[in-house]
Design a protein around this motif. Structure first.
Motif, PDB file in Angstrom:
ATOM      1  N   ILE A  45      10.660  -8.608  -8.442  1.00  0.00           N
ATOM      2  CA  ILE A  45       9.489  -9.393  -8.810  1.00  0.00           C
ATOM      3  C   ILE A  45       8.722  -9.826  -7.571  1.00  0.00           C
ATOM      4  CG2 ILE A  45       8.745 -11.593  -9.815  1.00  0.00           C
ATOM      5  CD1 ILE A  45      11.047 -11.269 -11.826  1.00  0.00           C
ATOM      6  N   CYS A  46       9.436 -10.367  -6.593  1.00  0.00           N
ATOM      7  CA  CYS A  46       8.770 -10.876  -5.391  1.00  0.00           C
ATOM      8  C   CYS A  46       8.117  -9.758  -4.581  1.00  0.00           C
ATOM      9  CB  CYS A  46       9.767 -11.636  -4.521  1.00  0.00           C
ATOM     10  SG  CYS A  46      10.301 -13.192  -5.212  1.00  0.00           S
ATOM     11  N   VAL A  47       8.827  -8.675  -4.381  1.00  0.00           N
ATOM     12  CA  VAL A  47       8.311  -7.602  -3.536  1.00  0.00           C
ATOM     13  C   VAL A  47       7.127  -6.899  -4.186  1.00  0.00           C
ATOM     14  CG1 VAL A  47       8.898  -5.345  -2.571  1.00  0.00           C
ATOM     15  CG2 VAL A  47      10.421  -7.257  -2.231  1.00  0.00           C
ATOM     16  N   THR A  48       7.241  -6.566  -5.455  1.00  0.00           N
ATOM     17  CA  THR A  48       6.131  -5.836  -6.088  1.00  0.00           C
ATOM     18  C   THR A  48       4.888  -6.704  -6.246  1.00  0.00           C
ATOM     19  OG1 THR A  48       7.066  -6.314  -8.263  1.00  0.00           O
ATOM     20  CG2 THR A  48       7.568  -4.174  -7.293  1.00  0.00           C
ATOM     21  N   SER A  49       5.064  -7.961  -6.616  1.00  0.00           N
ATOM     22  CA  SER A  49       3.883  -8.824  -6.761  1.00  0.00           C
ATOM     23  C   SER A  49       3.257  -9.144  -5.413  1.00  0.00           C
ATOM     24  CB  SER A  49       4.245 -10.103  -7.514  1.00  0.00           C
ATOM     25  OG  SER A  49       5.254 -10.801  -6.842  1.00  0.00           O
ATOM     26  N   THR A  50       4.067  -9.379  -4.390  1.00  0.00           N
ATOM     27  CA  THR A  50       3.520  -9.636  -3.060  1.00  0.00           C
ATOM     28  C   THR A  50       2.814  -8.410  -2.513  1.00  0.00           C
ATOM     29  OG1 THR A  50       5.267 -11.227  -2.587  1.00  0.00           O
ATOM     30  CG2 THR A  50       4.102 -10.323  -0.711  1.00  0.00           C
ATOM     31  N   THR A  51       3.395  -7.249  -2.713  1.00  0.00           N
ATOM     32  CA  THR A  51       2.781  -6.025  -2.219  1.00  0.00           C
ATOM     33  C   THR A  51       1.440  -5.778  -2.883  1.00  0.00           C
ATOM     34  OG1 THR A  51       4.980  -5.102  -1.866  1.00  0.00           O
ATOM     35  CG2 THR A  51       3.159  -3.570  -1.859  1.00  0.00           C
ATOM     36  N   SER A  52       1.381  -5.937  -4.198  1.00  0.00           N
ATOM     37  CA  SER A  52       0.120  -5.675  -4.894  1.00  0.00           C
ATOM     38  C   SER A  52      -0.950  -6.696  -4.524  1.00  0.00           C
ATOM     39  CB  SER A  52       0.341  -5.638  -6.397  1.00  0.00           C
ATOM     40  OG  SER A  52       0.853  -6.862  -6.845  1.00  0.00           O
ATOM     41  N   LEU A  53      -0.598  -7.976  -4.482  1.00  0.00           N
ATOM     42  CA  LEU A  53      -1.587  -8.994  -4.120  1.00  0.00           C
ATOM     43  C   LEU A  53      -2.065  -8.841  -2.675  1.00  0.00           C
ATOM     44  CD1 LEU A  53      -0.169 -12.180  -5.856  1.00  0.00           C
ATOM     45  CD2 LEU A  53      -2.268 -10.966  -6.400  1.00  0.00           C
ATOM     46  N   THR A  54      -1.152  -8.554  -1.776  1.00  0.00           N
ATOM     47  CA  THR A  54      -1.539  -8.380  -0.375  1.00  0.00           C
ATOM     48  C   THR A  54      -2.421  -7.160  -0.200  1.00  0.00           C
ATOM     49  OG1 THR A  54       0.518  -9.419   0.322  1.00  0.00           O
ATOM     50  CG2 THR A  54      -0.671  -8.170   1.980  1.00  0.00           C
ATOM     51  N   TYR A  55      -2.096  -6.077  -0.897  1.00  0.00           N
ATOM     52  CA  TYR A  55      -2.930  -4.883  -0.794  1.00  0.00           C
ATOM     53  C   TYR A  55      -4.332  -5.164  -1.313  1.00  0.00           C
ATOM     54  CZ  TYR A  55      -4.644  -0.152  -1.208  1.00  0.00           C
ATOM     55  OH  TYR A  55      -5.406   0.978  -1.082  1.00  0.00           O
ATOM     56  N   LEU A  56      -4.445  -5.840  -2.441  1.00  0.00           N
ATOM     57  CA  LEU A  56      -5.763  -6.151  -2.992  1.00  0.00           C
ATOM     58  C   LEU A  56      -6.564  -7.071  -2.079  1.00  0.00           C
ATOM     59  CD1 LEU A  56      -4.877  -6.598  -6.768  1.00  0.00           C
ATOM     60  CD2 LEU A  56      -6.144  -4.721  -5.700  1.00  0.00           C
ATOM     61  N   ILE A  57      -5.926  -8.107  -1.560  1.00  0.00           N
ATOM     62  CA  ILE A  57      -6.630  -9.034  -0.671  1.00  0.00           C
ATOM     63  C   ILE A  57      -7.036  -8.342   0.621  1.00  0.00           C
ATOM     64  CG2 ILE A  57      -6.308 -11.087   0.774  1.00  0.00           C
ATOM     65  CD1 ILE A  57      -4.754 -12.304  -1.563  1.00  0.00           C
ATOM     66  N   SER A  58      -6.131  -7.538   1.160  1.00  0.00           N
ATOM     67  CA  SER A  58      -6.467  -6.904   2.426  1.00  0.00           C
ATOM     68  C   SER A  58      -7.523  -5.816   2.261  1.00  0.00           C
ATOM     69  CB  SER A  58      -5.208  -6.385   3.101  1.00  0.00           C
ATOM     70  OG  SER A  58      -5.014  -5.055   2.947  1.00  0.00           O
ATOM     71  N   SER A  59      -7.503  -5.072   1.150  1.00  0.00           N
ATOM     72  CA  SER A  59      -8.498  -4.011   0.978  1.00  0.00           C
ATOM     73  C   SER A  59      -9.850  -4.547   0.522  1.00  0.00           C
ATOM     74  CB  SER A  59      -7.992  -2.961  -0.009  1.00  0.00           C
ATOM     75  OG  SER A  59      -7.900  -3.512  -1.297  1.00  0.00           O
ATOM     76  N   LYS A  60      -9.866  -5.634  -0.219  1.00  0.00           N
ATOM     77  CA  LYS A  60     -11.133  -6.168  -0.734  1.00  0.00           C
ATOM     78  C   LYS A  60     -11.760  -7.234   0.165  1.00  0.00           C
ATOM     79  CE  LYS A  60     -10.805  -3.784  -4.504  1.00  0.00           C
ATOM     80  NZ  LYS A  60     -11.466  -2.514  -4.568  1.00  0.00           N
ATOM     81  N   ILE A  61     -10.946  -7.968   0.920  1.00  0.00           N
ATOM     82  CA  ILE A  61     -11.487  -9.073   1.723  1.00  0.00           C
ATOM     83  C   ILE A  61     -11.343  -8.811   3.224  1.00  0.00           C
ATOM     84  CG2 ILE A  61     -11.258 -11.533   2.259  1.00  0.00           C
ATOM     85  CD1 ILE A  61     -10.335 -11.927  -0.648  1.00  0.00           C
ATOM     86  N   LEU A  62     -10.134  -8.469   3.660  1.00  0.00           N
ATOM     87  CA  LEU A  62      -9.889  -8.368   5.099  1.00  0.00           C
ATOM     88  C   LEU A  62     -10.541  -7.137   5.735  1.00  0.00           C
ATOM     89  CD1 LEU A  62      -6.170  -9.507   5.345  1.00  0.00           C
ATOM     90  CD2 LEU A  62      -8.220 -10.829   5.804  1.00  0.00           C
TER      91      LEU A  62
END
Length: 183
Positions: A45-62
């Protein structure tokens, strides 16, 4: 291609066998088999949700703001918040600690750095977690074999354990994997 990725990331290029991520932690988990399934579910749960949220934030914002180098910092903030939330639910519900930090966060970083899309990112980090827990029976068998040969308990003879582990790595790496290209 999916079957090839599963075999590649779980067995042949396992993060535990090749990168060495979590060797010490798996040796502890193979001795304390209590609540391994709970720890696996929490880590998934932690790894998949963190990976997906981080990927979205980094690709859309960072990335559009040219701040892509900050993704590990964002990943650790997201991972800490999700991990603490899930850990509190596990402790309240099951009265057992399932705390994992360093190994799970390294799985997040591997998933983020070895992928090009959101699906690959989540899939690779999921396979890293499965590889981690798939190595526990191997280490349990090594521990039983060490105890059977009257070696000291709990891997006190760590050199013998590392040699046995290296033999497993060599066997997996020398296995012919050319058939994976046809799957």
């Amino acid at each position: 291609m999916t079957m090839m990725n599963i075999f590649y990331y779980v067995f042949f290029s396992s993060v535990v066998f090749i990168y060495g991520i979590g060797i010490e932690r798996t040796s502890i988990l193979c001795l304390k088999r209590r609540s391994i399934v709970l720890k696996m579910i929490k880590m998934l749960i932690c790894v998949t949700s963190t990976t997906s949220l981080t990927y979205l934030i980094s690709s859309k914002i960072l990335v559009p703001q040219e701040l892509g180098e900050l993704f590990p910092f964002i990943a650790i903030l997201i991972f800490l918040s999700i991990s603490v939330f899930v850990e509190s639910i596990v402790r309240i519900t099951f009265h057992v600690s399932a705390a994992e930090f360093a190994v799970a966060f390294l799985f997040v970083l591997v998933g983020l750095s070895e992928s090009t899309s959101l699906g690959e990112c989540v899939f690779i980090s999921l396979l890293c977690v499965l590889s981690f827990f798939a190595s526990i029976p191997f280490l349990y068998a090594i521990n039983k074999r060490i105890n059977y040969n009257e070696r000291k308990r709990h891997f006190e003879n760590f050199a013998f354990f590392l040699v046995s582990f290296a033999v497993i790595i060599i066997i997996l790496l020398s296995w012919n994997t050319s058939y994976l290209q046809t799957l």
